[in-house]
Scaffold this active site. Structure first.
Site, PDB file in Angstrom:
ATOM      1  N   ASN A 214       0.590  -0.941  -0.169  1.00 26.38           N
ATOM      2  CA  ASN A 214      -0.093   0.061   0.013  1.00 26.38           C
ATOM      3  C   ASN A 214       1.053   1.329  -0.051  1.00 26.38           C
ATOM      4  O   ASN A 214       1.122   2.299   1.151  1.00 26.38           O
ATOM      5  CB  ASN A 214      -0.909  -0.287   1.001  1.00 26.38           C
ATOM      6  CG  ASN A 214      -0.235  -0.016   2.441  1.00 26.38           C
ATOM      7  OD1 ASN A 214       0.584  -0.294   2.518  1.00 26.38           O
ATOM      8  ND2 ASN A 214      -0.593   0.416   3.778  1.00 26.38           N
TER       9      ASN A 214
ATOM     10  N   ASP B 228      -0.573  -5.745  12.334  1.00 27.80           N
ATOM     11  CA  ASP B 228      -1.004  -5.132  11.333  1.00 27.80           C
ATOM     12  C   ASP B 228      -0.687  -3.703  11.606  1.00 27.80           C
ATOM     13  O   ASP B 228      -1.584  -2.538  11.073  1.00 27.80           O
ATOM     14  CB  ASP B 228      -2.560  -5.290  11.442  1.00 27.80           C
ATOM     15  CG  ASP B 228      -3.542  -4.692  10.226  1.00 27.80           C
ATOM     16  OD1 ASP B 228      -2.617  -4.884   9.492  1.00 27.80           O
ATOM     17  OD2 ASP B 228      -4.396  -4.921  10.192  1.00 27.80           O
TER      18      ASP B 228
ATOM     19  N   GLY C 175      -6.655   2.554  10.359  1.00 29.91           N
ATOM     20  CA  GLY C 175      -5.593   1.360  10.897  1.00 29.91           C
ATOM     21  C   GLY C 175      -5.251   2.484  11.937  1.00 29.91           C
ATOM     22  O   GLY C 175      -5.188   3.672  13.060  1.00 29.91           O
TER      23      GLY C 175
END
Length: 417
Positions: free
Chosen positions: A96, A306, A325
């Site tokens: 990303n 993550d 996030g």
């Protein structure tokens, strides 16, 4: 590299010295001696810490750094430093970035930026061009350049035929295909778990059904293609059960769960704190219980931080508009140890290597040194002073955690606090 590590408790089930406290002599990067009270006639650098424990180096299967394109969030250089001081000797880097990592040259760029570092930064290539879900990316070329898997980070493959073709094609060269478990037409514009809490807060919900439908679809496609599939960051009880049944059928499937989905529930969102806005969303205690049981019985293969750094402009805004996030490398060990035994925590932190094609390196004489150094007994409240990342979006801010890391020694490089 020549060093002498003093009085280290070795936690490595594949080591001949498991569960013993030893000195470890390293010469030219290889372990030459392990024993009690080793002498140091050549005056090598000695490494000693309070209550020192060591294990094989830890691995995280889902980490984002931003570079290239989003260096204001995180750079590869500082991201590697963050991972090392958090205890990780290898991390899988999500694509990303800007541009998205979808060619062999993109993979080569990331690998070149991580050369000769203590942490192996291992690129995941995008599954589709630009992660747009329309055309397959250069999977075989990226694999040859060093990509360890293929994944459109947090973007579900809406076209089932695209996933079918990807699984069939990648099986020709042992490629690992990742598919994010969310059906967008069900999740819609939901920003948190669909439940009584979302109703009371007046926020749009993302139901567990959106994850479960996608997992069921993907498992049908996996069975048809006989491919190799990884489902990252599952979050629901039904999702665990679906994968458990697939493994009983001997399908080649693995999955992970994000640490925060084992720790927090949707009730933590009552103050509209955007650091709790993650994808998949925080679910219910019933889901957490099922996820923990899935880890215990082997249904869930690994846990990931993550880690996804986001700058303040993306987080310090209205909840509906904030990005999804949280950072998580720095808090990973302490958070896991607050939920699991030390033995299980170390198992979780080293488990994913084989699935992503990484070598295990037991702490034995004659092997290269690839270790994490830590103190499992210290307790502390996580705060900004513990953050090494450029971004500050930490979901564990203010949480009491157990266990601190000293750093890593790997790839003939020492990175310690």
């Amino acid at each position: 590299m020549n060093i002498l590590i003093k009085s280290a408790t070795i936690l490595d089930s594949k080591s001949d010295f498991h569960n013993t406290t030893q000195d470890i002599l390293v010469e030219n990067g290889l372990i030459s001696k392990i024993g009690s009270h080793l002498k140091n006639p050549k005056k090598y650098r000695e490494i000693a810490f309070e209550n020192l424990h060591v294990s094989q180096g830890w691995f995280d299967s889902s980490v984002s750094f931003g570079e290239p394109g989003f260096e204001e969030r995180e750079t590869i250089e500082n991201g590697i430093k963050t991972a090392a001081l958090s205890g990780f000797t290898s991390v899988a880097l999500n694509p990303n970035t800007n541009p998205v990592i979808d060619t062999s040259s993109d993979v080569a760029f990331v690998k070149s930026k991580a050369l000769n570092k203590a942490v192996d930064a291992l690129p995941i290539g995008a599954l589709t061009q630009g992660s747009k879900g329309e055309d397959l990316a250069e999977l075989f070329d990226m694999k040859n350049a060093g990509a360890i898997a293929f994944y459109d980070y947090k973007k579900p493959i809406s076209n089932p035929n695209m996933l079918k073709i990807a699984l069939q094609y990648a099986s020709n060269f042992g490629g690992l295909v990742c598919s994010f478990p969310q059906e967008n037409r069900i999740s819609g514009s939901g920003v948190m778990n669909e439940n009584i809490t979302s109703t009371s807060l007046g926020l749009k919900g993302n139901p567990a059904l959106a994850e479960e439908l996608q997992i069921a679809r993907d498992l049908f496609l996996l069975e048809y293609t006989e491919g190799k599939l990884h489902i990252p960051t599952i979050s629901t009880a039904k999702g665990v059960q679906l994968i458990r049944e697939a493994k009983q059928k001997k399908l080649d499937v693995s999955c992970s769960v994000a640490i925060h989905n084992l720790y927090f529930t949707d009730e933590n969102l009552t103050d509209f704190e955007t650091n709790f806005k993650v994808k998949p969303p925080l679910r219910t205690q019933n889901d957490i219980d099922a996820l923990i049981e899935g880890l215990k019985d082997g249904t869930i293969d690994m846990v990931t931080s993550d880690h996804n750094p986001l700058d303040i402009e993306l987080k310090k805004i209205e909840f509906d508009h904030a990005d999804y996030g949280t950072i998580g490398l720095e808090s990973a060990f302490g958070a896991l140890q607050s939920r699991f035994t030390l033995k299980k925590t170390i198992e979780i932190l080293t488990n994913g290597k084989t699935r992503f094609g990484l070598e295990q390196t037991p702490i034995n004489i004659g092997n290269k040194l690839n270790i994490t150094l830590f103190n499992p007994n210290s307790k502390y409240t996580f705060s900004k002073e513990h953050i090494v990342s450029k971004s500050q979006n930490a979901i564990f801010n203010g949480e009491t955690l157990k266990g601190t890391t000293y750093g890593v020694i790997a790839n003939n490089t020492i990175t310690l606090k």
